[in-house]
Design a protein around this motif. Structure first.
Motif, PDB file in Angstrom:
ATOM      1  N   GLY A 176      42.391  35.249  44.993  1.00  0.00           N
ATOM      2  CA  GLY A 176      42.386  34.709  46.354  1.00  0.00           C
ATOM      3  C   GLY A 176      43.203  33.444  46.494  1.00  0.00           C
ATOM      4  N   ALA A 232      47.815  31.883  48.307  1.00  0.00           N
ATOM      5  CA  ALA A 232      47.638  30.787  49.265  1.00  0.00           C
ATOM      6  C   ALA A 232      48.949  30.040  49.493  1.00  0.00           C
ATOM      7  CB  ALA A 232      46.579  29.814  48.743  1.00  0.00           C
ATOM      8  N   ASP A 254      38.662  34.086  49.425  1.00  0.00           N
ATOM      9  CA  ASP A 254      40.041  33.700  49.706  1.00  0.00           C
ATOM     10  C   ASP A 254      40.182  32.193  49.477  1.00  0.00           C
ATOM     11  OD1 ASP A 254      39.166  32.320  52.014  1.00  0.00           O
ATOM     12  OD2 ASP A 254      39.706  33.964  53.350  1.00  0.00           O
TER      13      ASP A 254
END
Length: 174
Positions: free
Chosen positions: A91, A95, A126
């Protein structure tokens, strides 16, 4: 192996102590946790192994908990060559760079405050949720945070044990 037993349970139950210990060490860096799980073999079902893991995690001393945490890389910096670490932190991998930079900064602040890595069960989270969690947990007392870490470690250990037990390959290390 009973019909409901995962394929890796028999392999784990019958593995030589050294092989079983190595498999447990890959799951959790605490020797006390591994010792507790090894002492109760064989397990009649996966649920019994998971319950033993929960009990062993709950019973970890401060030193054993620190030993377990030391085996975890910081969120956003998975250990190179460690597929479990990369999988669990997936997750964070996608990013935006600004979010990853903020996570790095907060990881450092967390380590300065608590003296150990920020530990969270990152599977399925996430980057935004992980960032929110570290922001929130930075406000905790050391005592409260130690219990958060214990809870998160228990979740990680369960996921990793389940993965170990579901591995179908015969003739491999547990």
């Amino acid at each position: 192996m009973t019909p409901s037993s995962p394929p890796g349970l028999t392999r784990f139950n019958t593995a030589e102590d050294g092989a079983a210990r190595a498999a447990l060490h890959a799951i959790c860096g605490s020797r006390a946790w591994a010792d507790a799980l090894l002492a109760r073999r064989p397990y009649p079902a996966a649920e019994a192994l998971l319950a033993a893991s929960d009990a062993a995690t709950a019973a970890l001393s401060a030193d054993a908990l620190a030993e377990a945490m030391a085996a975890h890389p910081p969120i956003g910096s998975p250990e190179p060559g460690d597929p479990a670490s990369a999988r669990e932190q997936r997750g964070m991998a996608q990013a935006p760079s600004a979010l990853r930079a903020e996570m790095l900064e907060l990881n450092l602040a967390y380590q300065q405050k608590f003296g150990h890595v920020f530990l969270i069960c990152a599977t399925g989270l996430d980057a935004t949720r992980m960032l929110d969690a570290i922001r929130h947990r930075l406000g905790n007392t050391p005592e409260r945070e130690r219990e958060n870490v214990r809870t998160e470690l228990g979740k990680i250990n369960r996921i990793r044990l389940a993965r170990l037990l579901e591995t179908p390959q015969e003739g491999t290390r547990p």
